[in-house]
Write a protein that holds these residues in place. Structure first.
Motif, short mmCIF file in Angstrom:
data_model
loop_
_atom_site.label_atom_id
_atom_site.label_comp_id
_atom_site.label_asym_id
_atom_site.label_seq_id
_atom_site.Cartn_x
_atom_site.Cartn_y
_atom_site.Cartn_z
N ILE A 118 0.64 -1.14 -0.26
CA ILE A 118 -0.31 -0.25 -0.13
C ILE A 118 1.15 1.55 0.15
O ILE A 118 2.31 1.35 0.41
N ASN A 119 0.33 2.39 -0.84
CA ASN A 119 1.80 3.37 -0.39
C ASN A 119 1.32 4.36 0.74
O ASN A 119 0.39 4.16 1.09
N ALA A 120 2.55 4.56 1.46
CA ALA A 120 2.65 5.39 2.64
C ALA A 120 3.53 6.65 2.08
O ALA A 120 4.19 6.06 2.38
N GLU A 121 3.12 7.22 2.34
CA GLU A 121 3.95 8.63 2.00
C GLU A 121 4.93 8.70 2.51
O GLU A 121 4.96 8.54 4.26
N GLY A 122 6.53 9.02 2.34
CA GLY A 122 7.23 9.37 3.72
C GLY A 122 6.77 9.88 4.48
O GLY A 122 6.86 9.38 5.98
N GLY A 123 7.16 11.20 4.20
CA GLY A 123 6.54 12.65 5.24
C GLY A 123 5.43 12.27 6.02
O GLY A 123 5.34 12.60 6.90
N GLN A 124 4.21 11.43 5.61
CA GLN A 124 3.62 11.04 6.25
C GLN A 124 3.77 10.18 7.59
O GLN A 124 3.47 10.74 8.76
N LEU A 125 4.98 9.48 7.04
CA LEU A 125 4.96 8.25 8.21
C LEU A 125 6.27 9.41 9.62
O LEU A 125 5.65 8.53 10.69
N LEU A 126 7.01 9.78 9.24
CA LEU A 126 7.41 10.14 10.02
C LEU A 126 7.19 11.44 10.36
O LEU A 126 7.47 10.94 12.12
N GLY A 127 5.65 12.19 10.56
CA GLY A 127 4.71 13.17 11.54
C GLY A 127 3.62 12.33 12.57
O GLY A 127 3.97 12.69 13.01
N VAL A 128 2.92 12.06 11.99
CA VAL A 128 2.05 11.02 12.53
C VAL A 128 1.61 9.79 11.23
O VAL A 128 1.07 8.96 10.54
N SER A 129 2.76 8.78 11.91
CA SER A 129 3.05 7.36 11.60
C SER A 129 1.40 6.63 12.35
O SER A 129 1.24 5.33 11.41
N TYR A 130 1.26 6.87 12.94
CA TYR A 130 -0.41 5.88 13.96
C TYR A 130 -1.44 5.94 12.59
O TYR A 130 -2.60 5.32 12.83
N ARG A 131 -1.10 6.82 11.73
CA ARG A 131 -2.49 7.50 10.08
C ARG A 131 -2.78 5.90 9.39
O ARG A 131 -3.39 6.17 9.36
N THR A 132 -1.50 5.36 9.70
CA THR A 132 -1.16 3.62 8.77
C THR A 132 -1.09 2.94 9.22
O THR A 132 -1.54 1.57 9.08
N ILE A 133 0.12 2.87 10.15
CA ILE A 133 0.44 2.03 11.74
C ILE A 133 -0.67 1.20 12.22
O ILE A 133 -0.51 2.43 13.65
N ALA A 134 -1.55 1.28 12.20
CA ALA A 134 -2.38 0.80 13.56
C ALA A 134 -2.44 0.08 14.70
O ALA A 134 -2.41 -0.26 15.36
N VAL A 135 -1.56 -0.93 13.96
CA VAL A 135 -1.13 -2.48 15.08
C VAL A 135 0.04 -2.33 15.76
O VAL A 135 0.89 -1.98 15.23
N ARG A 136 -0.08 -1.98 16.75
CA ARG A 136 0.98 -1.99 18.13
C ARG A 136 1.58 -2.69 17.85
O ARG A 136 1.16 -3.99 18.39
N GLY A 137 3.11 -3.10 17.42
CA GLY A 137 3.79 -4.57 17.93
C GLY A 137 4.15 -5.03 16.37
O GLY A 137 4.53 -6.05 16.01
N ALA A 138 3.92 -4.26 15.88
CA ALA A 138 3.40 -4.63 13.86
C ALA A 138 5.09 -4.69 13.12
O ALA A 138 6.20 -4.53 13.73
N ARG A 139 5.16 -5.51 12.56
CA ARG A 139 6.12 -5.29 11.77
C ARG A 139 6.69 -4.71 10.54
O ARG A 139 4.85 -4.68 9.62
#
Length: 367
Positions: free
Chosen positions: A309-330
């Motif tokens: 899935i596309n997840a713009e890197g800049g957004q992951l840097l600032g608001v990772s929880y908007r994409t990575i919902a599962v705590r403890g995921a790889r």
């Protein structure tokens, strides 16, 4: 199924705030979804949970919680919206879905100052980096003085293209945060130019500026304190529209980016995996793995790897929880062979506790 049976099943899957606090503190996988409307949640949930509005949960949950048997907590406004959604998800095989009793009102009833969160909030993390590294800054008033004096200064806005288009410092160039190393030489051709990194407030600007510094660019680099918010507070006008955006990367800029990737990654060690391994991980019924393509949406639309899935890197840097919902995921970060985006994102996300692997692919050869 009768209404009473639905009520009974969801009631048995209701947890209280103390239970959620314990779950947030343990090491098992956990997803927390704030299902209130996006306009109500705003920038961030008090849980720093992933905002997935109630009317989208059933259709989109697979993107945010890829594995069915992950503890998943639905949090509503205390209005009972979560219960029927939990029942519907349970009927599809998601038997580990729970509802937070009382929703957000119950969670925040004693204030929000000391609440545990799913992730280190981007603001807190970036401020910690700023204090640790003494990242230089300029104020909006100082920047305007430089501009009026005709100083050799360029503003790089690290937000998404949509945010940049809505309003930015006049003359700024839009370069989303993860693109900084890849696009830098095309955007800043002179080593004498003072580079000021901006966003709406602080997190992406601080991380963007420190990324350039850590990568060893020869320029003077600062971040704009409080970004476009501060610009407006100085009664200065924002410019709107896609006035100046990053363009194609030429060979010289790509070569320079590769050198800077080596600099910023000198002390980083991330496993590199192939597609077969990544797909095996993603199919593992006992562990959640995200396959996140951190290139631009335009590149992703042209060529992509299966299951990603596309997840713009800049957004992951600032608001990772908007994409990575599962705590403890790889998290597998997918990029082209330059690795300029994935290396920047990995460099910072691993400091926030994420388990990261890289998958580099020759997209041009596979196009």
């Amino acid at each position: 199924m009768s209404t009473s049976s639905i009520d009974h099943r969801t009631a048995s899957r209701t947890i209280d705030s103390d239970t959620l606090r314990r779950w947030l503190a343990d090491t098992d996988e956990l997803a927390v979804l704030d299902i209130r409307p996006s306009e109500v949640v705003g920038y961030a949930s008090p849980l720093f949970a992933t905002n997935l509005p109630a009317d989208r949960v059933e259709a989109e949950i697979d993107r945010f919680v890829p594995r069915e048997l992950v503890r998943t907590v639905l949090v509503d406004a205390g209005d009972g919206v979560a219960e029927p959604i939990a029942a519907a998800l349970a009927a599809t095989g998601r038997t580990e879905v729970y509802v937070l009793a009382g929703g957000i009102p119950a969670w925040t009833s004693e204030g929000t100052a000391d609440l545990p969160t799913f992730d280190i909030p981007g603001q807190d993390f970036s401020l910690g980096i700023r204090d640790e590294r003494a990242t230089p800054s300029v104020t909006a008033a100082e920047l305007e003085t430089l501009r009026q004096a005709g100083a050799d200064v360029i503003v790089i806005d690290t937000r998404t293209v949509a945010e940049f288009t809505a309003g930015h410092v006049p003359g700024a160039v839009g370069v989303p945060g993860a693109e900084l190393l890849l696009r830098f030489d095309d955007v800043v051709p002179s080593a004498d130019t003072h580079v000021v990194v901006s966003c709406a407030g602080l997190p992406r600007a601080i991380i963007g500026a420190q990324t350039l510094i850590d990568a060893g660019v020869p320029n003077r680099v600062s971040y704009l304190h409080d970004g476009t918010k501060a610009w407006k507070q100085e009664n200065l006008e924002l410019e709107t529209g896609a006035t100046a955006l990053y363009g194609p990367v030429d060979d010289a800029a790509r070569a320079a980016a590769a050198e800077r990737v080596r600099a910023i990654s000198a002390d980083d060690e991330f496993p590199r995996v192939d597609l077969a391994t990544a797909l095996t991980w993603a199919a593992d019924p006992t562990r959640t793995t995200y396959l996140l393509d951190v290139r631009t949406p335009e590149e992703y639309a042209l060529s992509r790897l299966p299951e990603s899935i596309n997840a713009e890197g800049g957004q992951l840097l600032g608001v990772s929880y908007r994409t990575i919902a599962v705590r403890g995921a790889r998290v597998v970060l997918i990029d082209d062979l330059t690795a300029a985006r994935a290396s920047v994102v990995a460099h910072w996300l691993q400091r926030r506790g994420f388990e990261i692997a890289l998958l580099l692919n020759d997209f041009e050869a596979n196009a």
